[in-house]
Design a protein around this motif. Structure first.
Motif, PDB file in Angstrom:
ATOM      1  N   ASN A 158      -7.447  27.830  27.361  1.00  0.00           N
ATOM      2  CA  ASN A 158      -6.024  27.564  27.459  1.00  0.00           C
ATOM      3  C   ASN A 158      -5.767  27.066  28.915  1.00  0.00           C
ATOM      4  O   ASN A 158      -5.574  27.892  29.677  1.00  0.00           O
ATOM      5  CB  ASN A 158      -5.223  29.169  27.001  1.00  0.00           C
ATOM      6  CG  ASN A 158      -3.882  28.398  27.003  1.00  0.00           C
ATOM      7  OD1 ASN A 158      -3.314  27.788  27.328  1.00  0.00           O
ATOM      8  ND2 ASN A 158      -3.094  29.643  26.464  1.00  0.00           N
ATOM      9  N   THR A 172      -0.418  15.348  20.323  1.00  0.00           N
ATOM     10  CA  THR A 172      -1.101  15.394  19.233  1.00  0.00           C
ATOM     11  C   THR A 172      -0.274  15.133  18.021  1.00  0.00           C
ATOM     12  O   THR A 172      -0.972  14.546  17.025  1.00  0.00           O
ATOM     13  CB  THR A 172      -1.795  16.848  19.005  1.00  0.00           C
ATOM     14  OG1 THR A 172      -0.706  17.905  18.989  1.00  0.00           O
ATOM     15  CG2 THR A 172      -2.768  17.212  20.296  1.00  0.00           C
ATOM     16  N   GLU A 210       2.525  20.048  21.565  1.00  0.00           N
ATOM     17  CA  GLU A 210       1.224  20.267  21.804  1.00  0.00           C
ATOM     18  C   GLU A 210       0.647  18.914  22.379  1.00  0.00           C
ATOM     19  O   GLU A 210       0.945  17.753  22.043  1.00  0.00           O
ATOM     20  CB  GLU A 210       0.439  20.453  20.498  1.00  0.00           C
ATOM     21  CG  GLU A 210      -0.972  20.751  20.854  1.00  0.00           C
ATOM     22  CD  GLU A 210      -1.853  21.263  19.624  1.00  0.00           C
ATOM     23  OE1 GLU A 210      -2.424  22.093  19.608  1.00  0.00           O
ATOM     24  OE2 GLU A 210      -1.868  20.461  18.724  1.00  0.00           O
ATOM     25  N   GLU A 260      -2.915  16.653  24.263  1.00  0.00           N
ATOM     26  CA  GLU A 260      -4.265  16.715  24.543  1.00  0.00           C
ATOM     27  C   GLU A 260      -4.673  16.010  25.752  1.00  0.00           C
ATOM     28  O   GLU A 260      -4.246  14.819  26.118  1.00  0.00           O
ATOM     29  CB  GLU A 260      -5.087  15.895  23.395  1.00  0.00           C
ATOM     30  CG  GLU A 260      -6.308  16.041  23.595  1.00  0.00           C
ATOM     31  CD  GLU A 260      -7.367  15.784  22.242  1.00  0.00           C
ATOM     32  OE1 GLU A 260      -7.187  16.558  21.156  1.00  0.00           O
ATOM     33  OE2 GLU A 260      -8.117  14.796  22.166  1.00  0.00           O
ATOM     34  N   ARG A 313      -6.584  21.211  24.918  1.00  0.00           N
ATOM     35  CA  ARG A 313      -5.253  21.058  24.224  1.00  0.00           C
ATOM     36  C   ARG A 313      -4.641  22.060  24.863  1.00  0.00           C
ATOM     37  O   ARG A 313      -4.855  23.134  25.516  1.00  0.00           O
ATOM     38  CB  ARG A 313      -5.394  21.233  22.969  1.00  0.00           C
ATOM     39  CG  ARG A 313      -5.842  19.948  21.988  1.00  0.00           C
ATOM     40  CD  ARG A 313      -5.292  19.775  20.658  1.00  0.00           C
ATOM     41  NE  ARG A 313      -5.884  18.651  20.065  1.00  0.00           N
ATOM     42  CZ  ARG A 313      -6.072  18.617  18.838  1.00  0.00           C
ATOM     43  NH1 ARG A 313      -5.772  19.509  18.071  1.00  0.00           N
ATOM     44  NH2 ARG A 313      -6.463  17.321  18.475  1.00  0.00           N
ATOM     45  N   VAL A 352      -0.016  23.388  25.305  1.00  0.00           N
ATOM     46  CA  VAL A 352       1.527  23.314  24.770  1.00  0.00           C
ATOM     47  C   VAL A 352       2.367  23.275  26.057  1.00  0.00           C
ATOM     48  O   VAL A 352       2.066  24.213  27.026  1.00  0.00           O
ATOM     49  CB  VAL A 352       1.915  24.630  23.784  1.00  0.00           C
ATOM     50  CG1 VAL A 352       3.276  24.376  23.501  1.00  0.00           C
ATOM     51  CG2 VAL A 352       0.992  24.279  22.465  1.00  0.00           C
TER      52      VAL A 352
END
Length: 155
Positions: free
Chosen positions: A43, A95, A131, A133, A150, A152
């Motif tokens: 994360n 995404t 979200e 990438e 990935r 957010v």
């Protein structure tokens, strides 16, 4: 009749030219990578992420500040251990929704060929959070390696 024929030929010629231009520019939007690593479960909103490269070296990638905001200046950083790297780019793509071309080139730090940094920003999404990438594109001179992460972002 001749005017219509000339107009039709001009339209066909314009379409052919657009097709050639699109074909030539396609690698900019989707780079031809030699190796794509699996998506990391790390994360980026919490800490830097580490990935092992095919040559056995390691890359640490981070985005600051955390949590990652939209519409604010970001600092991207990629550091390498055990790998010789020539060029690093980061492709930032939504995404769920295409947000346009966003691929900053990271610059090698003066006197340090293992650390690459650069500025970036994310556009705002009308839904509040989104979200993303971040695919780090690592060119070591032999292969182009894609390392996806990935995260957010919120606004």
């Amino acid at each position: 009749m001749t005017k219509n024929l000339l107009l039709d030929i001009a339209i066909l010629l314009a379409l052919a030219v657009l097709g050639v231009v699109a074909y030539k520019l396609a690698p900019l939007l989707q780079p031809k990578t030699d190796i794509v690593l699996p998506l990391s479960s790390c994360n980026l909103n919490q800490n830097p992420c580490v990935a092992t490269l095919p040559d056995g070296g390691q890359m640490e990638f981070s985005i600051d500040p955390r949590p990652i905001p939209a519409l604010r200046p970001l600092q991207l950083q990629a550091s390498f251990r055990g790998s010789a790297v020539r060029r690093v780019e980061v492709d930032l793509a939504g995404t769920q929704m295409k947000m346009g071309y966003n691929r900053p080139l990271l610059a090698a730090q003066a006197g340090n060929s293992t650390r690459f940094t650069g500025p970036a920003s994310l556009p705002v999404c009308i839904t509040g959070s989104m979200e993303w990438e971040a695919t780090v594109l690592v060119d070591d001179g032999r292969a182009l390696v894609a390392v996806p992460f990935r995260f957010v972002s919120g606004n």
